[in-house]
Design a protein around this motif. Structure first.
Motif, mmCIF file in Angstrom:
data_model
loop_
_atom_site.group_PDB
_atom_site.id
_atom_site.type_symbol
_atom_site.label_atom_id
_atom_site.label_comp_id
_atom_site.label_asym_id
_atom_site.label_seq_id
_atom_site.Cartn_x
_atom_site.Cartn_y
_atom_site.Cartn_z
ATOM 1 N N LEU A 59 8.925 -0.429 0.437
ATOM 2 C CA LEU A 59 7.796 0.490 0.380
ATOM 3 C C LEU A 59 7.250 0.731 1.779
ATOM 4 O O LEU A 59 6.937 -0.215 2.509
ATOM 5 N N ARG A 60 7.105 2.028 2.145
ATOM 6 C CA ARG A 60 6.617 2.362 3.483
ATOM 7 C C ARG A 60 5.100 2.537 3.515
ATOM 8 O O ARG A 60 4.479 2.289 4.567
ATOM 9 N N GLY A 61 4.483 2.980 2.417
ATOM 10 C CA GLY A 61 3.033 3.161 2.418
ATOM 11 C C GLY A 61 2.581 3.831 1.144
ATOM 12 O O GLY A 61 3.377 4.141 0.256
ATOM 13 N N GLY A 62 1.243 4.064 1.060
ATOM 14 C CA GLY A 62 0.726 4.709 -0.131
ATOM 15 C C GLY A 62 -0.779 4.772 -0.153
ATOM 16 O O GLY A 62 -1.452 4.567 0.871
ATOM 17 N N MET A 63 -1.325 5.053 -1.330
ATOM 18 C CA MET A 63 -2.768 5.100 -1.531
ATOM 19 C C MET A 63 -3.074 4.596 -2.935
ATOM 20 O O MET A 63 -2.270 4.757 -3.859
ATOM 21 N N LEU A 64 -4.233 3.946 -3.080
ATOM 22 C CA LEU A 64 -4.658 3.474 -4.394
ATOM 23 C C LEU A 64 -6.170 3.555 -4.498
ATOM 24 O O LEU A 64 -6.881 3.674 -3.498
ATOM 25 N N GLU A 65 -6.657 3.482 -5.732
ATOM 26 C CA GLU A 65 -8.082 3.558 -6.017
ATOM 27 C C GLU A 65 -8.579 2.157 -6.361
ATOM 28 O O GLU A 65 -7.909 1.420 -7.103
ATOM 29 N N VAL A 66 -9.776 1.800 -5.873
ATOM 30 C CA VAL A 66 -10.277 0.450 -6.124
ATOM 31 C C VAL A 66 -11.805 0.466 -6.143
ATOM 32 O O VAL A 66 -12.437 1.295 -5.477
ATOM 33 N N SER A 67 -12.394 -0.406 -6.979
ATOM 34 C CA SER A 67 -13.850 -0.549 -7.002
ATOM 35 C C SER A 67 -14.323 -1.212 -5.718
ATOM 36 O O SER A 67 -13.677 -2.115 -5.184
ATOM 37 N N THR A 68 -15.484 -0.764 -5.247
ATOM 38 C CA THR A 68 -15.999 -1.314 -3.983
ATOM 39 C C THR A 68 -16.432 -2.763 -4.173
ATOM 40 O O THR A 68 -16.120 -3.643 -3.345
#
Length: 421
Positions: A149-158
């Protein structure tokens, strides 16, 4: 070859955008059937054959689980987790009208490594994850595949206090620590809502220049990556003149409008062609009906002519038979009159005094036998006359039937000619 993976693809905004931008393979993972259907239909409609849809949910362990499905808004809060009960205490969550589940759906669940292994991916250039409280678990479920895996984005609670779901195993602090320990650098953290309850985290391999990474994959041209990074509330309004995503969306709207116009022209042409074909069908139908009428009339005329000829022949035969019977009647009547005269003469002879004078030279028995023979002949002539009269009666009846048949045929022909077309 660029490979993108979209986990929690929803209606495929990111996956389809990556395919349009030239990605070689795009894996869209979405467990909700109606949303997966929309992705497949859109890809088929646009000819994006590199989009592959996987209808599964992702978690650390394989099996079957219940997915909480929200039919509200964009269905984006659907999750394997339950919503927290005390959301009304949060100033931001309390304002959201889409926070609620409407259906329960049984779905297949598997680690991401198990889902991707049969697909034979050489590696993953970029992964986008939006799995509502389970994003870090999805990334961890890649297992050894993380090395590719080279990279990405994800959603997370603060924070855990502002988390949307019960039992969220990780928040921003946990994600940052795990990414660093896994040799990834975080190059951006952007808000997912005005209250900053959730954020999107962007990461790539440690030591990689993220600007070169973004440029190589064209990430700034992809929906949900640049300008509008989230699903519920936009980031600060970008300058439309410098926004590549807005420019790309405007181009897409223009392309769709042009295609709609083209299809409208095609539909109008097809409707015109259909109208013309229907007009031709009406003309042909009337022509066929007229041809059938003419053929039926011709057949009726031919049949009537044949019957008239047959009737004329029968009439002639009846006349000939009547003449023959009249001739025979005259002959028989003449013979009978002659015989009657002879009988009367012989009877008179027999009863006359001349009989006594002839007794000496004429044999009385012979005379009596002659009288008897004449009586027999007279009886035969009377029988022949009766038969001749019977034949005459039969010929008269047949002639009468023929006349009545001719009358009916002429009446039928008259009705056929006067009938409306």
């Amino acid at each position: 070859m660029a490979t993108f993976v979209d986990v929690g693809a929803n209606i495929g905004l990111f996956a389809l955008s990556a395919a349009r931008s030239g990605a070689d393979r795009v894996i869209a993972i979405e467990p909700i059937p109606s949303l997966a259907d929309q992705i497949e239909l859109a890809a088929e409609r646009e000819g994006l054959s590199q989009v592959e849809v996987v209808r599964k949910a992702v978690a650390l362990a394989a099996g079957a689980r219940t997915l909480n499905v929200s039919m509200r808004g964009d269905m984006g809060i659907s999750s394997l987790l339950n919503l927290r009960e005390d959301l009304s205490d949060d100033p931001y969550w309390a304002t959201r009208s889409d926070l609620g589940f409407d259906q329960l759906v049984e779905v297949d669940v598997a680690p991401l490594a198990d889902i991707l292994l049969p697909l034979g991916l050489p590696g993953i250039d970029f992964i986008k994850i939006d799995c509502q409280g389970l994003d870090l678990a999805v990334l961890q479920s890649l297992g050894d595949g993380l090395r590719e895996l080279r990279g990405g984005m994800l959603e997370v609670s603060t924070t855990r206090h502002t988390a949307l779901y019960e039992d969220e195993a990780s928040v921003l602090e946990d994600v940052l620590n795990w990414l660093k320990a896994s040799s990834f650098d975080v190059y951006a953290i952007k808000p997912n809502d005005p209250a900053l309850n959730e954020v999107n985290v962007y990461f790539c391999r440690s030591g990689v220049d993220f600007r070169e990474y973004e440029a190589e994959l064209g990430l700034k041209n992809l929906a949900l990556y640049a300008d509008r990074h989230f699903w519920h509330c936009p980031a600060p309004d970008p300058d439309p003149s410098t926004s590549p995503v807005i420019s790309a969306m405007a181009s897409e709207v223009a392309r769709i409008s042009q295609e709609v116009g083209r299809l409208s022209d095609v539909i109008a042409a097809q409707m015109s062609e259909i109208d013309e074909k229907q007009r031709l069908i009406s003309v042909l139908t009337r022509s066929v009906e007229a041809a059938f009428d003419r053929e039926a009339e011709a057949k009726a005329n031919i049949g009537l002519s044949a019957l008239q000829q047959e009737l004329a022949g029968e009439r002639q035969r009846a006349v000939s038979l009547g003449e023959e019977i009249d001739h025979l009647r005259h002959q028989h009547q003449a013979g009978i009159a002659e015989l009657q005269a002879e009988v009367e003469r012989l009877a008179k002879i027999a009863s006359d005094e001349e009989l006594g004078a002839k007794k000496a030279t004429y044999d009385r028995d012979v005379a009596l036998a002659e009288v008897q023979a004449l009586k027999t002949r007279l009886g035969g002539l009377e029988h022949a006359q009766r038969e001749a009269l019977q034949k005459l009666d039969e010929a008269t009846i047949k002639l009468d039937l023929s006349e009545r048949l001719r009358s009916r045929l002429e009446l039928r022909r008259s009705v056929s000619h006067n009938a409306p077309a």
